[in-house]
Design an enzyme around this catalytic site. Structure first.
Site, short mmCIF file in Angstrom:
data_model
loop_
_atom_site.label_atom_id
_atom_site.label_comp_id
_atom_site.label_asym_id
_atom_site.label_seq_id
_atom_site.Cartn_x
_atom_site.Cartn_y
_atom_site.Cartn_z
N CYS A 29 0.83 -1.21 0.00
CA CYS A 29 0.00 0.00 0.00
C CYS A 29 0.87 1.27 0.00
O CYS A 29 1.57 1.54 0.97
CB CYS A 29 -0.91 -0.05 1.23
SG CYS A 29 -1.76 1.49 1.61
N CYS A 32 0.09 3.82 2.74
CA CYS A 32 0.54 3.27 4.03
C CYS A 32 2.02 3.57 4.24
O CYS A 32 2.44 3.89 5.35
CB CYS A 32 0.33 1.76 4.09
SG CYS A 32 -1.40 1.25 3.96
#
Length: 104
Positions: A29, A32
């Site tokens: 991600c 993230c």
């Protein structure tokens, strides 16, 4: 340093009396990865006051499902073992810090 949160240690966090924050994330991600250094900084800054941790959704599917995590990063804020706030998506440090201060 941020704590790695799993289903096993989540129960002891929930039973404790210290506020805590869980960043639900995954290695693939992009957003993230943007939030990760901020989470680390906040974990150091609030050490002893608030537990700041990260939960990999791919390694802890049960815990992610328990909270209905559909998008990552999702950051949950806990007080007295209950979710009191939630942020979804990459967030700036001041916004995260504001939410952490509200737990104290």
């Amino acid at each position: 340093m941020e704590l790695t949160i799993t289903k096993e240690n989540y129960e002891s966090l929930k039973a404790g009396n210290q506020p805590f924050v869980i960043d639900f994330w995954a290695t693939w991600c992009g957003p993230c990865r943007l939030v990760a250094p901020i989470i680390s900084e906040l974990a150091e800054a609030y050490e002893g006051k608030v537990i700041v941790g990260k939960c990999d959704v791919e390694e802890n599917e049960d815990l992610a499902a328990e909270f209905g995590i559909r998008n990552i990063p999702t950051i949950l804020f806990f007080k007295n073992g209950e979710v009191v706030d939630k942020l979804v998506g990459a967030q700036a440090k001041p916004k995260l810090e504001e939410k952490i201060k509200a737990l104290l």
